[in-house]
Enzyme design. Structure first.
Site, PDB file in Angstrom:
ATOM      1  N   GLU A   1       0.888   1.817   4.142  1.00 49.00           N
ATOM      2  CA  GLU A   1       0.001   2.229   3.767  1.00 49.00           C
ATOM      3  C   GLU A   1      -0.978   3.230   4.491  1.00 49.00           C
ATOM      4  O   GLU A   1      -2.121   2.967   4.936  1.00 49.00           O
ATOM      5  CB  GLU A   1      -1.097   1.332   2.760  1.00 49.00           C
TER       6      GLU A   1
ATOM      7  N   GLU B   1       4.934  -4.381  -2.082  1.00 54.32           N
ATOM      8  CA  GLU B   1       4.017  -5.609  -2.484  1.00 54.32           C
ATOM      9  C   GLU B   1       3.488  -5.213  -3.912  1.00 54.32           C
ATOM     10  O   GLU B   1       3.625  -4.069  -4.485  1.00 54.32           O
ATOM     11  CB  GLU B   1       2.756  -5.008  -1.333  1.00 54.32           C
TER      12      GLU B   1
END
Length: 449
Positions: free
Chosen positions: A170, A357
């Site tokens: 991220e 995720e």
């Protein structure tokens, strides 16, 4: 013997896994030569972390690896995605290697393989060594060069047994959340700094990809981006539609476009104006280094309205009244998995995608009869697995799903008050209690094989 890598499996195979990160679960911050990270510095700021919590305890994973691998084995997953703590391997980010740090991950990999679980290594999950931040952190090209060296060191140690590597987790959070919003370490609030950080992190992804391939010829290398679905709060209002388009550009396209060779999106470049990063010759080619897969983290839909004038954000989150929300205030939208996978495949031509995720925080009830009836999380899981099933039924190139998270953990600025785990864990004492969602995920994996 290691289990067969994904490249060695039959074409219709699918990887079911769970994911964690080092700083959130390991604890043992002062053991075996680990250096300090920007999160310890950030946690020391009054009010930075809810409840004054710290990551010092985590989920006690450092001293209880065997129990946690046994839980994964009981769960029946194919793979475990974990991150290596940069400060544990190189306490100052550069210089001498800490042998005890590498030894820990060496043992973890061996235990996973002995249990028939494939290790997936993430090299950076937000724990920059403090010494590097003191020299300018991710705004400096030298930090990216240090990251590439760190990647090479870890790959040389683990690459004989680890096939799947993720450079960064991220980059949007590392840049915009941490350096524009200031709610994550290092807690900076400057959009110009944040955009330079984003650029340097992406460049370092390209440099680390090269190092990983040099060190591990059979390596499969990717990057993980957090991708949300964006919608205008009022679809009939052109200002809302424009805000949603630009918000998608800031959150999604600013990272998806360059890593797939398209450069930075022109509409967002125009919106940022003078805040845009300095780009050196060859940078965009480095960012677009060939990868073997794309990891997508998906949690929510963002319904937005226009931001106020002068805000660096194009739109602000404004979920419609009555929308289902998690404890994080995130709107649940299970179809989003199908939407983001389809977009990556059709718009960007990505041929191998993993949901690295997906999960939810809810207010869990107390332990009863040896389990926790986390009904909301079970419903969230089942709905999102339905979207995974749709991707597979339509032949989209989705090759795996990693649930976040195995354990309740230190949830960054939210401290321990937000629980994503399918296994209950308290920071003050070592207890593991599988929740109903653990058992449901185990059943879901078994039925889909």
């Amino acid at each position: 013997m290691r289990p067969p890598s994904l490249g060695e499996r039959v074409a219709n195979d699918f990887t079911w896994g769970v994911a964690t990160s080092a700083l959130q679960i390991e604890g043992a911050r002062d053991r075996d030569g680990r250096g300090r990270s920007i999160w310890e510095d950030f946690e020391a700021r009054p009010g930075a972390i809810a409840g004054g919590d710290t990551s010092a305890a985590g989920s006690h994973h450092y001293g209880h690896v065997d129990e946690d691998v046994a839980l994964m084995s009981q769960l029946g997953v194919d793979a475990y995605r974990f991150s290596v703590a940069w400060p544990r391997v190189l306490p100052d980010g550069v210089g001498e290697v800490n042998p005890a740090g590498l030894d820990f991950y060496d043992r973890l990999v061996d235990r996973l393989l002995a249990a028939g679980i494939e290790p997936w290594v993430t090299l950076y999950h937000w724990d920059l060594p403090s010494a590097l931040q003191a020299r300018g952190g991710w705004t400096r090209r030298s930090t990216g060069e240090a990251f590439a060296r760190y990647a090479r060191i870890v790959a040389h140690r683990l690459g004989d047994r680890v096939t799947n590597w993720i450079t960064h987790n991220e980059p949007r959070v590392v840049s915009l959340v941490a350096n524009a919003e200031g709610v994550h370490a290092p807690g900076v609030t400057d959009i110009t700094t944040a955009l330079q950080v984003a650029h340097e992190v992406l460049v370092s992804h390209g440099m680390a990809t090269h190092e990983l391939r040099e060190a591990v010829p059979r390596a499969r290398v990717g990057i993980t981006l957090d991708v949300n679905v964006f919608a205008p709060l009022d679809p009939d209002d052109p200002t809302h539609v424009r805000a949603a388009t630009l918000a998608d550009g800031q959150h999604n396209r600013w990272f998806l476009d360059p890593v797939t060779g398209r450069g930075y999106p022109e509409d967002v470049v125009a919106f940022y104006g003078d805040a845009n990063p300095d780009i050196r010759p060859g940078d965009l080619d480095r960012i677009a280094a060939r990868t073997d897969f794309l990891g997508l983290n998906y949690y929510r839909r963002d319904t937005v309205r226009p931001a106020d004038d002068g805000d660096w954000r194009a739109g602000v989150h404004a979920p419609p009244p009555g929308a289902p929300l998690t404890a994080m205030g995130w709107e649940t939208h299970p179809d989003g998995i199908h939407e983001i996978v389809q977009r990556a495949a059709t718009r960007y031509g990505v041929e191998s995608i993993y949901v690295t995720e997906n999960g939810a925080a809810y207010e869990d009830p107390p332990v009863r009869d040896g389990t926790i009836e986390d009904t909301d999380r079970v419903a969230y899981l089942e709905a999102h697995l339905g979207s995974v099933d749709r991707c597979r039924a339509e032949g989209l190139p989705l090759h795996g799903y990693f649930l976040w998270s195995l354990l309740d953990n230190f949830e960054w600025a939210e401290g321990y008050g937000r629980r994503f785990g399918i296994v209950h864990s308290d920071p003050g004492r070592y207890v593991r209690v599988p929740k109903d969602s653990f058992h449901r995920y185990r059943e879901a994996i078994a039925s889909r094989r």
